[in-house]
Write a protein that holds these residues in place. Structure first.
Motif, PDB file in Angstrom:
ATOM      1  N   SER A 166    -110.844  -5.955  -5.650  1.00 29.82           N
ATOM      2  CA  SER A 166    -109.643  -5.156  -5.895  1.00 29.82           C
ATOM      3  C   SER A 166    -109.013  -4.776  -4.563  1.00 29.82           C
ATOM      4  CB  SER A 166    -109.968  -3.892  -6.697  1.00 29.82           C
ATOM      5  OG  SER A 166    -110.843  -3.052  -5.980  1.00 29.82           O
ATOM      6  N   THR A 204    -112.002   5.778 -19.431  1.00 23.19           N
ATOM      7  CA  THR A 204    -112.080   6.375 -18.102  1.00 23.19           C
ATOM      8  C   THR A 204    -112.662   7.779 -18.210  1.00 23.19           C
ATOM      9  OG1 THR A 204    -109.880   7.392 -18.162  1.00 23.19           O
ATOM     10  CG2 THR A 204    -110.025   5.103 -17.398  1.00 23.19           C
ATOM     11  N   GLN A 225    -108.235   9.660 -13.863  1.00 24.87           N
ATOM     12  CA  GLN A 225    -108.163   8.208 -13.780  1.00 24.87           C
ATOM     13  C   GLN A 225    -107.257   7.688 -14.896  1.00 24.87           C
ATOM     14  OE1 GLN A 225    -111.955   6.094 -12.846  1.00 24.87           O
ATOM     15  NE2 GLN A 225    -112.922   8.038 -13.351  1.00 24.87           N
ATOM     16  N   ASP A 226    -106.470   6.649 -14.596  1.00 25.15           N
ATOM     17  CA  ASP A 226    -105.543   6.090 -15.576  1.00 25.15           C
ATOM     18  C   ASP A 226    -105.306   4.626 -15.227  1.00 25.15           C
ATOM     19  OD1 ASP A 226    -103.842   5.872 -17.706  1.00 25.15           O
ATOM     20  OD2 ASP A 226    -102.297   7.224 -16.902  1.00 25.15           O
ATOM     21  N   TYR A 227    -104.675   3.921 -16.137  1.00 28.30           N
ATOM     22  CA  TYR A 227    -104.270   2.539 -15.887  1.00 28.30           C
ATOM     23  C   TYR A 227    -102.972   2.277 -16.634  1.00 28.30           C
ATOM     24  CZ  TYR A 227    -106.594   1.896 -20.411  1.00 28.30           C
ATOM     25  OH  TYR A 227    -106.988   2.024 -21.718  1.00 28.30           O
ATOM     26  N   PRO A 240    -103.388  -3.535 -17.552  1.00 28.41           N
ATOM     27  CA  PRO A 240    -104.610  -2.725 -17.471  1.00 28.41           C
ATOM     28  C   PRO A 240    -105.379  -2.899 -16.169  1.00 28.41           C
ATOM     29  CG  PRO A 240    -104.860  -4.537 -19.029  1.00 28.41           C
ATOM     30  CD  PRO A 240    -103.414  -4.482 -18.664  1.00 28.41           C
ATOM     31  N   ASP A 241    -105.078  -3.964 -15.426  1.00 32.04           N
ATOM     32  CA  ASP A 241    -105.764  -4.158 -14.148  1.00 32.04           C
ATOM     33  C   ASP A 241    -105.167  -3.315 -13.027  1.00 32.04           C
ATOM     34  OD1 ASP A 241    -107.578  -6.014 -15.167  1.00 32.04           O
ATOM     35  OD2 ASP A 241    -106.162  -7.663 -14.905  1.00 32.04           O
ATOM     36  N   LEU A 242    -104.052  -2.651 -13.301  1.00 26.92           N
ATOM     37  CA  LEU A 242    -103.434  -1.751 -12.328  1.00 26.92           C
ATOM     38  C   LEU A 242    -103.899  -0.331 -12.640  1.00 26.92           C
ATOM     39  CD1 LEU A 242    -101.485  -1.554  -9.935  1.00 26.92           C
ATOM     40  CD2 LEU A 242     -99.629  -1.197 -11.579  1.00 26.92           C
ATOM     41  N   LYS A 243    -104.732   0.213 -11.772  1.00 25.11           N
ATOM     42  CA  LYS A 243    -105.388   1.490 -12.043  1.00 25.11           C
ATOM     43  C   LYS A 243    -104.919   2.551 -11.058  1.00 25.11           C
ATOM     44  CE  LYS A 243    -109.475  -0.970 -13.723  1.00 25.11           C
ATOM     45  NZ  LYS A 243    -109.206  -0.727 -15.156  1.00 25.11           N
ATOM     46  N   TYR A 271    -105.879   6.594  -9.464  1.00 29.04           N
ATOM     47  CA  TYR A 271    -106.864   7.652  -9.262  1.00 29.04           C
ATOM     48  C   TYR A 271    -106.157   8.819  -8.575  1.00 29.04           C
ATOM     49  CZ  TYR A 271    -109.765   3.526  -9.847  1.00 29.04           C
ATOM     50  OH  TYR A 271    -110.317   2.361 -10.314  1.00 29.04           O
ATOM     51  N   TYR A 285    -105.308  -2.646  -7.676  1.00 22.75           N
ATOM     52  CA  TYR A 285    -105.134  -3.759  -8.610  1.00 22.75           C
ATOM     53  C   TYR A 285    -106.413  -4.581  -8.622  1.00 22.75           C
ATOM     54  CZ  TYR A 285    -103.409  -7.914 -10.969  1.00 22.75           C
ATOM     55  OH  TYR A 285    -103.242  -8.948 -11.846  1.00 22.75           O
TER      56      TYR A 285
END
Length: 823
Positions: free
Chosen positions: A775, A668, A704-706, A711-714, A716, A754
């Motif tokens: 998403s 990211t 940005q993080d997850y 990992p599909d849950l991000k 911002y 997501y």
């Protein structure tokens, strides 16, 4: 006008008829996985080949009448192979979007950005702009997280850079200058930025010290490039704030590309959450399109069009603003009658021709037309009570005004109409002075015609306890009972003017650039000069002509050190010839003799690239100083600027900008920024006071993080902290008597999404099969519900004769949901 445009088109097409290739030719542009041009890509067949230039463009002649297998290769990217059998003299375009064959390639990312940093431009990922959460999401939302860029109004796309105002920023889309409406006075009226992030392929930004090839503004340059699709693509974005959609594609022979975007925006969610209860009906919509057609291997036409329809209907009902202290709370209670009806309709079209005369010389021709028709109509009666607030806990009237200290009313009226037509014709050229293109010469000449038809009719009537308040002018001084007061009853403020103004501009530039070496270190040199001549005339206006020259230069050094560092010194003389709004003073009178504001600007910058935790990071730092003369003072009301049009001030700005950007979380891009600014002005030699944009300290975080296990849950996150701006002054007041500041600006916006489908997990069947990306997410604006303010309303206390500065608060905490799709 129509005849001129037709001749312009015939010139383009006539030039193309004489251009024929004797061999089959393939040409195109190669992009990386972030849609950024890739320089140095090998394009080969058999033992022949070429490489892409700095813009990712390649041209290669191949044998006709037989199959030829082409190989596109670049270190760190997957090879692309293409088999062709072209006819004699056939021209074929093939645009490649290369993909990485490993997850992260830090050195490639740094190298692709370096050529922009040499020029003093900061590359920004369009994907970050599309994903990052913000009340007014887009490119401007990301800019406001950079050091030196400030905006204290989440409903506005306007921004101030290093002490400048909203009118001092250049915006280009595909080298075509774009404009904004004139009459907008508040952020909630703006609607949409011109720049559509769904269409954007690259973003470059300079906060000062930019080259001579960019235009005549004092503060910054935003250089946007729209996509040239290599294949069919479509996007859609839906939320409670509106919707957007885009579709792009390329023809079978690769000659025609096009992308179209539609957007709709509704700010009701924010306005309904503010302290003023209203009936609010905003309708902001636009349509944009960008098409390119490859007439031959050397000649390309591009067409950019935009239509924006903005309708703003506003009927305020009531407002209660609590302020003061816990020990002495005060409230302003307002009851409204009337409404506001505003329209801002803009139409923009541009034609651009690019002709590769030879391998060393490229010529460009640009013609554009911009028209805006605007109306601002309102009649609003505000009756107010200023009083003490009930603070008895448990009382059924807790929080209500119990004792009125001030009673009054305000009637505001406007019938403002504006019709502006701006026509541009421009020619640019780029000439490589050596075979390696290490030395180049660029030039340009531009003619602009501005035709403004403007009617201003505004007045404001104020009374307190039943007595009409006169303007604070010498004619209305009340010496009773010693002298009889015989002055007439007039509005507190009134403006009546009708202006028909035409401005003809001829501007141009020439600049020289060279890459060389000093010992084993790389050195880039750039020197150029701009000239601008303009003539103002119109009904009842004495024709006035002025000319200014603006020399500029840059020196960039990359030492041969183990540390990857880049040093840059840039600056020069920058002029801003007055646009129509700068020619019109606070009474509505046009002053054709207004001079160009001048800034001597010096910027010293450093870019340090390094690895941290095994991931790439960059620390950008710049120290700058501006010395401004012939300054045109102004007052700032929300986002409306009103100039005094007298060039009667001087000013300065000094500051430091720092930004640390990199992969704080693997895969990211995030950054942390800090800015220090001090800017003051001296009006009529009375001493230095704060400029309206004197934002001393600025902290920004874009993160940005997850979730590691999902990992599909991000996530911002956009954080901004700014120290308070000057609070402004009432109409007709002396700004030297109003040097207080607004409270500090603190804001945090959070988005969580997501990912249901992306390029790593495409669906082979079912209803999700058409999606390349899908998403769903939720957004929280102003997480901590901070009461930020943008300006003050000044209200009189009839008993103590005190004027209270009552903050106009911005939006509280607001929730939104969002659905994003790509096909």
């Amino acid at each position: 006008m129509k005849t001129t445009r037709l001749l312009f088109l015939l010139l383009f097409f006539g030039s193309s008829l004489s251009i024929f290739s004797q061999n089959a030719t393939i040409k195109g542009i190669i992009l990386d996985d972030q849609n950024q041009p890739l320089a140095g890509v090998n394009v080969s067949f058999d033992s022949e080949g070429t490489q892409t230039d700095l813009n990712g463009v390649y041209v290669l002649e191949i044998p006709s009448g037989r199959e030829v297998q082409l190989l596109f290769s670049y270190v760190g990217f997957k090879d692309v192979r293409l088999t062709l059998n072209l006819a004699n003299n056939e021209n074929y375009e093939f645009n490649v979007a290369m993909r990485t064959d490993i997850e992260q390639i830090g050195t490639v990312i740094i190298d692709t950005k370096r050529r922009k940093k040499v020029q003093g431009l900061e590359p920004i990922s369009p994907e970050v702009a599309r994903r990052m959460v913000g009340a007014n999401a887009g490119i401007e939302n990301v800019l406001q997280s950079l050091p030196g860029v400030n905006s204290n109004n989440e409903l506005s796309t306007q921004y101030a850079v290093r002490g400048g105002n909203y009118d001092e920023n250049l915006v280009y889309v595909n080298e075509i200058e774009v404009y904004r409406p004139f009459l907008i006075r508040s952020g909630q009226q703006e609607g949409l930025s011109f720049v559509n992030t769904d269409l954007t392929s690259s973003v470059d930004f300079s906060a000062g010290g930019f080259q001579a090839k960019f235009g005549d503004k004092l503060s910054s340059v935003l250089d946007i490039r729209y996509k040239k699709p290599a294949s069919f693509s479509a996007t859609a974005d839906l939320s409670l704030l509106g919707a957007s959609a885009s579709v792009g594609g390329v023809s079978k022979n690769g000659r025609l590309t096009g992308i179209v975007g539609l957007r709709y925006r509704d700010n009701s969610l924010f306005v309904d959450a503010k302290q003023t209860e209203t009936n609010f009906q905003p309708r902001f919509a636009d349509a944009q399109a960008y098409f390119t057609y490859k007439v031959s291997s050397k000649f390309e036409l591009g067409v950019l069009g935009n239509v924006a329809i903005n309708q703003y209907d506003y009927q305020p009902l009531t407002r209660q603003t609590n302020f003061g202290t816990l020990a002495d709370p005060v409230a302003l209670l307002v009851f409204y009658e009337g409404q506001e009806e505003d329209r801002y309709n803009t139409y923009f079209g541009a034609l651009k021709g690019t002709y590769a005369v030879s391998e060393r010389y490229t010529a460009k021709f640009i013609g554009s037309i911009y028209q805006t028709t605007e109306q601002e109509y309102f009649d609003i009666l505000a009756q107010y009570r200023l009083g003490e607030v009930n603070t008895n806990i448990g009382d059924e009237n807790l929080g209500e005004v119990e004792f009125s200290e001030g009673i009054g009313s305000q009637l505001t009226h406007a019938r403002n109409d504006l019709d502006a037509l701006i026509v541009n014709f421009e020619h640019k050229g780029i000439l490589a002075l050596d075979e390696d293109e290490d030395t180049t010469l660029e030039y340009g000449i531009k003619y602009t015609r501005e035709d403004i038809r403007d009617r201003v009719q505004e007045y404001e009537i104020i009374d307190s306890a039943g007595f009409s308040i006169r303007p604070p002018l010498p004619d209305f001084i009340n010496e009773q009972p010693y002298d009889p007061f015989v002055s007439p009853i007039v509005p507190y403020t009134t403006i009546r003017a009708t202006n028909n103004v035409q401005t003809d501009r001829l501007s141009g530039y020439v600049q020289w650039s060279k890459k060389t070496e000093v010992g084993s270190s790389d050195l880039w040199l750039n020197a150029g000069v701009r000239a601008h001549n303009w003539t103002v005339n119109g009904d009842g206006i004495e024709s006035t002509t002025q000319t200014v020259f603006s020399p500029r230069g840059q020196i960039t050094l990359k030492p041969d050190w183990e540390m990857d560092m880049l040093f840059r010194l840039s600056g020069g003389v920058y002029h801003q010839p007055p646009f129509y709004r700068e020619l019109r003073d606070s009474t509505g009178t046009v002053r054709p003799g207004v001079k160009a504001q001048q800034s001597i600007h010096v910027v010293l910058g450093n870019d340090y690239s390094f690895d941290l935790w095994g991931r790439p990071f960059t620390l950008n730092s710049e120290v700058y100083y501006k010395k401004l003369t012939d300054v045109n003072p102004y007052t700032l009301e929300n986002v409306r600027i009103r100039y005094r049009a007298r060039n009667n001030a001087e000013a300065y700005a000094v500051g430091l900008d720092l930004r640390l950007a990199g992969e704080f979380v693997p895969g990211t891009e995030s950054w942390v920024s800090f800015g220090y600014l001090k800017t003051e002005e001296n009006i009529d030699d009375r001493g230095y006071i704060f400029r309206p944009t004197d934002q001393r300290l600025k902290f920004g975080v874009l993160f940005q993080d997850y979730v590691k296990v999902i990992p599909d849950l991000k996530m911002y996150l956009n954080l901004v902290y700014n120290t308070g701006l000057p609070g402004g002054s009432p109409s007709y007041a002396d700004p030297y008597n109003f040097q207080t500041r607004l409270p500090d600006y603190k804001r945090a916006d959070l988005g969580v999404s997501y990912v249901i489908v992306d390029t790593d997990k495409l669906r082979d069947s079912g209803w999700l099969k058409p999606f390349k990306e899908l998403s769903i997410g939720a957004e929280i604006f102003n997480i901590f519900d901070v009461r930020n303010s943008i300006t003050n309303t000044f209200v009189r206390d009839v008993y103590t004769k005190v004027q209270y500065s009552i903050p106009n608060f911005l939006t509280p905490r607001v929730y939104n949901v969002r659905l994003t799709m790509k096909f």
